[in-house]
Design an enzyme around this catalytic site. Structure first.
Site, PDB file in Angstrom:
ATOM      1  N   SER A  93      35.429  36.614  32.788  1.00  0.00           N
ATOM      2  CA  SER A  93      34.576  37.189  32.249  1.00  0.00           C
ATOM      3  C   SER A  93      34.910  38.944  32.226  1.00  0.00           C
ATOM      4  O   SER A  93      35.394  39.524  33.319  1.00  0.00           O
ATOM      5  CB  SER A  93      33.092  36.995  32.845  1.00  0.00           C
ATOM      6  OG  SER A  93      32.229  37.936  32.999  1.00  0.00           O
ATOM      7  N   LYS A  94      34.257  39.574  31.326  1.00  0.00           N
ATOM      8  CA  LYS A  94      34.377  41.124  31.358  1.00  0.00           C
ATOM      9  C   LYS A  94      33.614  41.462  32.500  1.00  0.00           C
ATOM     10  O   LYS A  94      33.986  42.922  32.687  1.00  0.00           O
ATOM     11  CB  LYS A  94      33.851  41.548  29.976  1.00  0.00           C
ATOM     12  CG  LYS A  94      32.520  41.194  29.396  1.00  0.00           C
ATOM     13  CD  LYS A  94      32.229  42.017  28.195  1.00  0.00           C
ATOM     14  CE  LYS A  94      31.349  41.347  27.280  1.00  0.00           C
ATOM     15  NZ  LYS A  94      31.352  41.570  25.925  1.00  0.00           N
ATOM     16  N   ARG A  95      32.632  40.825  33.170  1.00  0.00           N
ATOM     17  CA  ARG A  95      32.171  41.422  34.369  1.00  0.00           C
ATOM     18  C   ARG A  95      32.800  41.083  35.564  1.00  0.00           C
ATOM     19  O   ARG A  95      32.436  41.478  36.530  1.00  0.00           O
ATOM     20  CB  ARG A  95      30.467  40.667  34.425  1.00  0.00           C
ATOM     21  CG  ARG A  95      29.846  41.396  33.491  1.00  0.00           C
ATOM     22  CD  ARG A  95      28.427  40.569  33.312  1.00  0.00           C
ATOM     23  NE  ARG A  95      28.598  39.303  32.947  1.00  0.00           N
ATOM     24  CZ  ARG A  95      28.709  38.972  31.587  1.00  0.00           C
ATOM     25  NH1 ARG A  95      28.386  39.893  30.736  1.00  0.00           N
ATOM     26  NH2 ARG A  95      28.859  37.955  31.087  1.00  0.00           N
ATOM     27  N   ASP A  96      33.913  40.181  35.569  1.00  0.00           N
ATOM     28  CA  ASP A  96      34.824  40.153  36.910  1.00  0.00           C
ATOM     29  C   ASP A  96      35.368  41.354  37.125  1.00  0.00           C
ATOM     30  O   ASP A  96      36.186  42.149  36.295  1.00  0.00           O
ATOM     31  CB  ASP A  96      35.826  38.928  36.522  1.00  0.00           C
ATOM     32  CG  ASP A  96      35.144  37.506  36.471  1.00  0.00           C
ATOM     33  OD1 ASP A  96      34.143  37.524  37.089  1.00  0.00           O
ATOM     34  OD2 ASP A  96      35.925  36.922  35.562  1.00  0.00           O
ATOM     35  N   HIS A 139      37.829  45.985  28.969  1.00  0.00           N
ATOM     36  CA  HIS A 139      38.437  45.063  29.931  1.00  0.00           C
ATOM     37  C   HIS A 139      39.568  44.407  29.446  1.00  0.00           C
ATOM     38  O   HIS A 139      40.109  44.588  28.256  1.00  0.00           O
ATOM     39  CB  HIS A 139      37.519  43.952  30.351  1.00  0.00           C
ATOM     40  CG  HIS A 139      36.742  43.323  29.052  1.00  0.00           C
ATOM     41  ND1 HIS A 139      37.628  42.037  28.644  1.00  0.00           N
ATOM     42  CD2 HIS A 139      35.964  43.581  27.905  1.00  0.00           C
ATOM     43  CE1 HIS A 139      37.020  41.606  27.466  1.00  0.00           C
ATOM     44  NE2 HIS A 139      36.067  42.548  27.139  1.00  0.00           N
TER      45      HIS A 139
END
Ligand code: GLU
Ligand code: ZN
Length: 507
Positions: free
Chosen positions: A275-278, A34
Site C-alpha cells: 500500500s502507498k501507506r506502507d 511511492h
C-alpha cells in the site's frame, strides 16, 4: 442512442507499424510519491525511450480536496532525481496538447460531456443515493447484478420535469453499450467483460465536476496516447473506458482506442498488496537513505520484468535497450527490501571513484554529519573513499564509517568499548602504542606489523589485538580497514587517541 456508425478496431493504426508510441504517466498529486508509482513511470518511460516514442507527463488534479501543490512539486522533483524525463508535460516543457494539468482543462471536459450527452452516449441520472442503495440491496437479494440498473436511461420529459420540481439534482451517466467488450491486454492477453458486469457509470458530478472516469480517457484521446501502461488496480475501469472511447470516436473527439497493458500488483510483507501507506513504499525513504537512482530503477524494473535469466544488475541504458512491454509478467511481483539493497550496493560498487566520492557528499554535510562542518577534510575523505566504496549498502552508511576522521574525539559507544576492552587491554594498548610510535606511518603494512607484533607479545591473534586499537581510535568495533584508517587519520591523532583510551582504562 446515436449508435457508432463504425466499430473501430482496437488501435487499428497502432499495431506497431510505423507509428511511434505515445505513452503517458498521469499521477494524481496526493501524498508522497511511492514505489508503485515510480514503477509505472519507469515502465512507461523505458517503453517510450526503447521505441523512440513520446513520454507525456500529465497531472490528474481534478480532486481539489486531495490534491496539493506540495505533492505536485515532489512528483516533478522525484522524476528529475530519478532521471525519468518527459517530452511533453506541465512544467516549462509544455507541448502541443497543453495544458497538462487537468485542473486547467475543465472547459474541455464540460464541452465533451455536453457533446456526449447531445449524441445520446450519456444522460442525466436523478436517482438519489438512498434509492440507488435500496435497489442495489434488492438486486443482491434477488441474485441479480447489483450495479446501476439503468433507471434514468430513457426518462420522458415529464418525468424529468417532475424530478426537477422535487428539487433533485442530477449526475451525468455514461450509457454503456449492451455488448461484450474484449481487448487484448499487452501483459495479460485477451480479456473479456460482459455487459452485466459493466453498468452505466457516472462521469460528471451533480455540481458539474468531471470525474476520473471521464477526464482520464478524454485526455488520453486528445493527447493521442497509443499505449496505456498502468497498474492492474485500474483494470476494472478499462472496459468502461473502451466503451467511452468508441463514443468519443463517434463524436469526433478521438481517433483510435489505445492499447492497454496492466502492470502486475506489487506485493509487500505477508503477501499483502503493497500500500502507498506502507513505510517501505515511500520513495523519499530510499532517497534519504542514499539509494542511487540507477540502483533503485534497476530494482524497480525487476517488479514484473526481467533483464535476462542470469543477469539482474544492469544500467539504465541497458534497460532502455532491452525493455519491451510484451515481456512484462502478469504475476504479482514481490517487493523485497533486502534484494533492493543488494542491487543498490552493486551499483555503488560500479561507480568510478570520483563519482562515488561525489555521490556521498550530502551525507558528509549537515544535517547528516555528526561533526562540525569546518572539521571536514576533503583530502582525508578522498583518501578513505576507495576503502568505503566496497562496503556501503546505501550512501547514508558513509557517515558513521568516516566520522572518526572528522570528529575531535571518536564517538563514545559503550557497547563497542565493553566488547573490545576485554582481558588486559592496558597491557596490549601500551605495547601497541610503543610499536606504532616506532613504525613507518607511510605504510599500512608496517602499522599492521606493529599491531601484530604487539598481539604476539600478549598471546593474541591479530583480530583480538586490533579490536582495542580500533575502538580507541574510531570508537567502534566495526569499520573500514583499520591500518589504512590509522594512516589517513595520521600518527599524531591516532597515538593521542590510544593515550586517551589508556587514560580512560586507568581511571
Ligand atoms: N490518475 C490516475 C491514478 O493515479 C491514473 C490512472 C491511469 O493511469 O489511467 O490512479
Ligand atoms: Zn438514475
Amino acid at each position: 442512442m446515436a449508435n457508432a456508425t463504425h466499430s473501430p478496431k482496437l488501435s487499428a493504426s497502432l499495431d506497431g507499424q510505423g507509428v511511434p508510441p505515445r505513452v503517458r504517466f498521469c499521477p494524481s498529486p496526493t501524498g508522497n510519491p511511492h514505489v508503485g508509482l515510480v514503477r509505472t513511470a519507469l515502465f512507461n518511460w523505458a517503453f517510450a525511450r526503447h521505441t523512440g516514442g513520446t513520454m507525456v507527463f500529465r497531472i490528474e488534479d481534478t480532486d481539489a480536496a486531495r490534491d496539493s501543490e506540495e505533492s505536485y512539486n515532489q512528483l516533478l522533483d522525484s522524476l528529475r532525481w530519478l532521471g525519468l524525463d518527459w517530452d511533453e508535460g506541465p512544467d516549462e516543457k509544455g507541448g502541443p496538447h497543453a495544458p497538462y494539468r487537468q485542473s486547467q482543462r475543465m472547459d474541455i471536459y464540460a464541452d465533451i460531456a455536453k457533446r456526449l450527452q447531445d449524441a445520446g452516449h450519456a444522460y442525466d441520472c436523478y436517482c438519489t443515493t438512498a434509492e440507488l442503495d435500496e435497489r442495489r440491496d434488492a438486486a443482491r437479494k434477488a441474485g441479480r447484478p447489483s450495479g446501476y440498473d439503468g433507471h434514468c436511461r430513457d426518462l420522458g420529459a415529464e418525468q424529468i420535469e417532475e424530478y426537477r420540481a422535487e428539487g433533485r439534482t442530477s449526475i451525468v451517466r455514461f450509457r454503456m453499450p449492451d455488448e461484450t467488450i474484449t481487448f487484448n491486454d499487452l501483459v495479460r492477453g485477451e480479456l473479456t467483460f460482459t455487459p452485466e458486469n459493466v453498468p452505466d457509470y457516472g462521469i460528471v458530478r451533480a455540481n458539474g465536476a468531471p470525474l476520473y472516469t471521464l477526464v482520464n480517457p478524454v485526455d488520453d484521446a486528445l493527447m493521442e496516447i497509443t499505449h496505456v501502461l498502468r497498474g492492474e488496480d485500474l483494470l476494472s475501469s478499462t472496459p468502461r473506458q473502451i466503451a467511452l472511447y468508441k463514443a468519443l470516436i463517434d463524436i469526433g473527439a478521438a481517433k483510435d482506442i489505445p492499447l492497454f497493458g496492466h502492470l502486475p500488483y506489487v506485493m509487500g510483507e505477508g503477501n499483502k498488496k503493497l500500500s502507498k501507506r506502507d513505510p517501505e513504499a515511500s520513495l523519499n525513504l530510499y532517497r534519504e537513505r542514499g539509494f542511487l537512482p540507477e540502483g533503485l530503477l534497476n530494482y524497480l524494473s525487476l517488479l514484473g520484468w526481467s533483464f535476462s535469466a542470469d543477469q539482474d544488475i544492469f544500467s539504465v541504458a541497458d534497460l532502455v535497450e532491452k525493455f519491451d512491454i510484451a515481456d512484462v509478467n502478469s504475476n504479482p511481483a514481490r517487493f523485497d527490501l533486502k534484494k533492493a539493497e543488494a542491487v543498490n550496493a552493486d551499483h555503488i560498487r560500479l561507480l568510478d571513484v570520483p563519482a562515488f566520492t561525489e555521490a556521498c557528499t550530502p551525507w558528509l554535510r549537515a544535517p547528516h554529519a555528526n561533526w562540525p562542518e569546518e572539521n571536514f577534510d576533503q583530502a582525508a575523505w578522498e583518501a578513505i573513499a576507495p576503502y568505503a566504496q566496497t562496503r556501503l549498502t546505501v550512501l547514508s552508511d558513509i557517515t558513521v564509517n568516516v566520522d572518526f576522521l572528522f570528529l575531535d574525539q571518536p564517538v563514545e559507544d559503550e557497547a563497542s568499548w565493553t566488547k573490545a576492552m576485554k582481558g588486559d587491554p592496558v597491557a596490549l594498548l601500551t605495547t601497541a602504542r610503543a610499536k606504532l610510535a616506532d613504525a613507518d606511518w607511510t605504510s599500512p603494512e608496517a602499522l599492521k606489523a606493529a599491531v601484530l607484533a604487539a598481539g604476539e607479545e600478549h598471546g593474541l591473534k591479530l583480530g583480538k589485538a586490533q579490536a582495542p586499537v580500533r575502538v580507541a581510535v574510531t570508537g567502534r568495533t566495526v569499520g573500514l580497514p583499520l591500518f589504512e584508517s590509522l594512516q589517513i587519520l595520521g600518527e599524531e591523532r591516532s597515538l593521542q587517541r590510544i593515550d586517551a583510551a589508556l587514560a580512560k582504562l586507568a581511571a
